[in-house]
Design a protein around this motif. Structure first.
Motif, PDB file in Angstrom:
ATOM      1  N   GLY A 127       0.781  -1.229   0.000  1.00  0.00           N
ATOM      2  CA  GLY A 127       0.000   0.000   0.000  1.00  0.00           C
ATOM      3  C   GLY A 127       0.809   1.272   0.000  1.00  0.00           C
ATOM      4  N   LEU A 128       2.131   1.158   0.086  1.00  0.00           N
ATOM      5  CA  LEU A 128       2.972   2.358   0.124  1.00  0.00           C
ATOM      6  C   LEU A 128       3.692   2.506  -1.219  1.00  0.00           C
ATOM      7  CD1 LEU A 128       4.042   4.779   1.671  1.00  0.00           C
ATOM      8  CD2 LEU A 128       5.817   3.309   2.662  1.00  0.00           C
ATOM      9  N   THR A 129       3.063   3.219  -2.120  1.00  0.00           N
ATOM     10  CA  THR A 129       3.601   3.463  -3.459  1.00  0.00           C
ATOM     11  C   THR A 129       3.685   4.963  -3.688  1.00  0.00           C
ATOM     12  OG1 THR A 129       2.600   1.417  -4.316  1.00  0.00           O
ATOM     13  CG2 THR A 129       3.262   3.077  -5.927  1.00  0.00           C
ATOM     14  N   LEU A 130       4.845   5.428  -4.140  1.00  0.00           N
ATOM     15  CA  LEU A 130       5.041   6.861  -4.402  1.00  0.00           C
ATOM     16  C   LEU A 130       4.878   7.134  -5.890  1.00  0.00           C
ATOM     17  CD1 LEU A 130       5.943   9.761  -3.689  1.00  0.00           C
ATOM     18  CD2 LEU A 130       8.313   8.980  -3.967  1.00  0.00           C
ATOM     19  N   THR A 131       3.950   8.003  -6.210  1.00  0.00           N
ATOM     20  CA  THR A 131       3.787   8.460  -7.598  1.00  0.00           C
ATOM     21  C   THR A 131       4.119   9.943  -7.635  1.00  0.00           C
ATOM     22  OG1 THR A 131       2.030   6.832  -7.992  1.00  0.00           O
ATOM     23  CG2 THR A 131       2.240   8.652  -9.560  1.00  0.00           C
ATOM     24  N   PRO A 132       5.302  10.311  -8.136  1.00  0.00           N
ATOM     25  CA  PRO A 132       5.704  11.723  -8.152  1.00  0.00           C
ATOM     26  C   PRO A 132       4.745  12.588  -8.961  1.00  0.00           C
ATOM     27  CG  PRO A 132       7.586  10.287  -8.588  1.00  0.00           C
ATOM     28  CD  PRO A 132       6.360   9.419  -8.662  1.00  0.00           C
ATOM     29  N   LEU A 133       4.595  13.830  -8.533  1.00  0.00           N
ATOM     30  CA  LEU A 133       3.859  14.831  -9.307  1.00  0.00           C
ATOM     31  C   LEU A 133       4.852  15.447 -10.287  1.00  0.00           C
ATOM     32  CD1 LEU A 133       1.961  16.552  -6.361  1.00  0.00           C
ATOM     33  CD2 LEU A 133       1.123  14.722  -7.853  1.00  0.00           C
ATOM     34  N   VAL A 134       4.598  15.316 -11.563  1.00  0.00           N
ATOM     35  CA  VAL A 134       5.573  15.705 -12.582  1.00  0.00           C
ATOM     36  C   VAL A 134       5.081  16.894 -13.399  1.00  0.00           C
ATOM     37  CG1 VAL A 134       6.856  14.947 -14.618  1.00  0.00           C
ATOM     38  CG2 VAL A 134       6.506  13.364 -12.714  1.00  0.00           C
ATOM     39  N   ILE A 135       5.951  17.878 -13.566  1.00  0.00           N
ATOM     40  CA  ILE A 135       5.683  19.014 -14.448  1.00  0.00           C
ATOM     41  C   ILE A 135       6.525  18.819 -15.700  1.00  0.00           C
ATOM     42  CG2 ILE A 135       5.863  21.514 -14.739  1.00  0.00           C
ATOM     43  CD1 ILE A 135       5.586  21.805 -11.732  1.00  0.00           C
ATOM     44  N   GLY A 136       5.877  18.728 -16.842  1.00  0.00           N
ATOM     45  CA  GLY A 136       6.585  18.499 -18.096  1.00  0.00           C
ATOM     46  C   GLY A 136       5.843  19.095 -19.269  1.00  0.00           C
ATOM     47  N   PRO A 137       6.304  18.826 -20.483  1.00  0.00           N
ATOM     48  CA  PRO A 137       5.674  19.411 -21.675  1.00  0.00           C
ATOM     49  C   PRO A 137       4.203  19.052 -21.839  1.00  0.00           C
ATOM     50  CG  PRO A 137       7.827  18.489 -22.214  1.00  0.00           C
ATOM     51  CD  PRO A 137       7.510  18.043 -20.815  1.00  0.00           C
ATOM     52  N   ASP A 138       3.784  17.884 -21.344  1.00  0.00           N
ATOM     53  CA  ASP A 138       2.419  17.435 -21.590  1.00  0.00           C
ATOM     54  C   ASP A 138       1.381  18.036 -20.649  1.00  0.00           C
ATOM     55  OD1 ASP A 138       3.163  15.918 -23.752  1.00  0.00           O
ATOM     56  OD2 ASP A 138       3.404  14.068 -22.605  1.00  0.00           O
ATOM     57  N   ASN A 139       1.801  18.592 -19.509  1.00  0.00           N
ATOM     58  CA  ASN A 139       0.802  19.164 -18.596  1.00  0.00           C
ATOM     59  C   ASN A 139       1.041  20.640 -18.289  1.00  0.00           C
ATOM     60  OD1 ASN A 139       3.039  18.787 -16.930  1.00  0.00           O
ATOM     61  ND2 ASN A 139       1.803  18.239 -15.139  1.00  0.00           N
ATOM     62  N   THR A 140       1.958  21.267 -19.009  1.00  0.00           N
ATOM     63  CA  THR A 140       2.111  22.715 -18.890  1.00  0.00           C
ATOM     64  C   THR A 140       1.475  23.359 -20.115  1.00  0.00           C
ATOM     65  OG1 THR A 140       4.355  22.436 -19.783  1.00  0.00           O
ATOM     66  CG2 THR A 140       4.152  22.822 -17.413  1.00  0.00           C
ATOM     67  N   PRO A 141       0.579  24.309 -19.921  1.00  0.00           N
ATOM     68  CA  PRO A 141      -0.142  24.895 -21.058  1.00  0.00           C
ATOM     69  C   PRO A 141       0.723  25.837 -21.877  1.00  0.00           C
ATOM     70  CG  PRO A 141      -0.698  26.048 -19.044  1.00  0.00           C
ATOM     71  CD  PRO A 141       0.167  24.887 -18.632  1.00  0.00           C
ATOM     72  N   VAL A 142       0.334  26.012 -23.115  1.00  0.00           N
ATOM     73  CA  VAL A 142       0.940  27.040 -23.964  1.00  0.00           C
ATOM     74  C   VAL A 142       0.221  28.344 -23.629  1.00  0.00           C
ATOM     75  CG1 VAL A 142       1.249  27.844 -26.331  1.00  0.00           C
ATOM     76  CG2 VAL A 142       1.521  25.412 -25.795  1.00  0.00           C
ATOM     77  N   ILE A 143       0.924  29.261 -22.964  1.00  0.00           N
ATOM     78  CA  ILE A 143       0.295  30.499 -22.485  1.00  0.00           C
ATOM     79  C   ILE A 143       0.646  31.648 -23.418  1.00  0.00           C
ATOM     80  CG2 ILE A 143       0.138  32.129 -20.568  1.00  0.00           C
ATOM     81  CD1 ILE A 143       0.768  29.844 -18.667  1.00  0.00           C
ATOM     82  N   THR A 144      -0.355  32.113 -24.150  1.00  0.00           N
ATOM     83  CA  THR A 144      -0.170  33.236 -25.074  1.00  0.00           C
ATOM     84  C   THR A 144      -1.094  34.403 -24.743  1.00  0.00           C
ATOM     85  OG1 THR A 144      -1.747  32.237 -26.622  1.00  0.00           O
ATOM     86  CG2 THR A 144       0.587  31.742 -26.965  1.00  0.00           C
ATOM     87  N   ASP A 145      -1.795  34.289 -23.614  1.00  0.00           N
ATOM     88  CA  ASP A 145      -2.677  35.357 -23.144  1.00  0.00           C
ATOM     89  C   ASP A 145      -2.017  36.053 -21.956  1.00  0.00           C
ATOM     90  OD1 ASP A 145      -5.522  36.608 -23.066  1.00  0.00           O
ATOM     91  OD2 ASP A 145      -5.141  35.978 -21.002  1.00  0.00           O
ATOM     92  N   VAL A 146      -1.817  37.356 -22.054  1.00  0.00           N
ATOM     93  CA  VAL A 146      -1.093  38.096 -21.015  1.00  0.00           C
ATOM     94  C   VAL A 146      -1.808  38.010 -19.677  1.00  0.00           C
ATOM     95  CG1 VAL A 146      -0.237  40.353 -20.290  1.00  0.00           C
ATOM     96  CG2 VAL A 146      -0.019  39.652 -22.672  1.00  0.00           C
TER      97      VAL A 146
END
Length: 285
Positions: A127-146
């Motif tokens: 029951g002790l499993t670590l799933t890291p929270l990952v920031i990468g290209p697939d979950n960071t938005p393309v922000i073009t609005d100021v």
């Protein structure tokens, strides 16, 4: 190996913990209260034993209700099997040290590294499993609005790096530079510096071009810092050339003293002396 990309991402994450909190709430719905205060804490997560555990960054969020949440931030540029062994130790040690829940966030500019980092880590305990929270290209938005970038500067800065190969990168960077003008100029300048050093190739050139326009106050301060750095580097190069031309032999210590000096006035004094005197000792007298 520490690289500009690694240091830039760590700098963005730790520069303003409260702006980083906005990013973490949006990406992972972390239970960080809006009114909480964040602070960078020691990233040395070693126990009182020979093993050393040092994370890239550690943030601690707390509110008036005395509730706390620790966040371990790791920048991972490539796959590293040893990190999947040490990440659980980071969490356990910060949890024990600061007596609070802790989560692990791994920032990966490369998609393949992000996919690897997001895999569950089995500890062996049921029951002790670590799933890291990952920031990468697939979950960071393309922000073009100021307005969107202003509302989440931390995410806008990180995504400018994770999306550096996106076809709209020029618009992404233009949006970020405009949004940074909403911050205190000193803070904005540091965000811009971290993003600039972390970028490579055409994205790096475009960010430097935008910063050179000096459209906003913080860009002027950034340009002045680059100018000062350029003058220092030029004086160092000139001093070494004069000493070499005049046949003065430098020890390793002498060379280090020159190349690590950031004082323009002192370098120019040494340069004037180097033209007139006959020994290295007299240059530094």
């Amino acid at each position: 190996m520490i690289t500009p990309l690694h240091e830039g991402l760590v700098g963005i994450t730790t520069l303003d913990p409260e702006l980083t909190a906005r990013m973490l709430r949006e990406l992972f719905a972390l239970p960080i209260p809006d009114e909480s205060k964040g602070a960078q804490v020691s990233c040395d997560l070693s126990e009182c034993v020979p093993a050393v555990y040092r994370a890239d960054a550690a943030l601690l969020y707390s509110d008036d209700a005395k509730s706390k949440l620790g966040v371990i931030a790791e920048v991972q540029l490539e796959q590293d099997k040893t990190k999947r062994l040490s990440w659980l130790a980071y969490i356990a040690n910060l949890r024990a040290r600061d007596n609070c829940p802790v989560c692990l966030v791994v920032i990966c500019p490369k998609r393949s590294t992000a996919e690897w980092a997001s895999l569950p880590i089995e500890t062996g305990h049921p029951g002790l499993t670590l799933t890291p929270l990952v920031i990468g290209p697939d979950n960071t938005p393309v922000i073009t609005d100021v307005a969107e970038a202003v509302g989440n500067i931390g995410l806008a800065a990180i995504s400018a790096i994770t999306q550096s190969s996106h076809p709209q990168i020029a618009t992404i960077l233009a949006t970020l530079t405009k949004a940074l003008d909403s911050l205190d100029p000193q803070v904005a300048r540091r965000y811009a510096e971290y993003v600039t050093v972390a970028l490579k190739g055409n994205a790096h050139k475009e960010m430097e071009r935008l910063m050179a326009t000096e459209t906003y106050l913080y860009q002027g301060e950034y340009a002045q810092s680059l100018l000062a750095k350029g003058r220092v580097e030029g004086d160092i190069e000139s001093l070494l050339m004069v000493l070499e031309t005049r046949g003065m032999t430098l020890s390793d210590g002498d060379r280090e003293r020159i190349t690590t000096c950031g004082d323009i006035a002192r370098l120019q004094l040494w340069l004037k002396r180097a033209v007139l005197v006959s020994t290295v000792e007299e240059v530094f007298a």
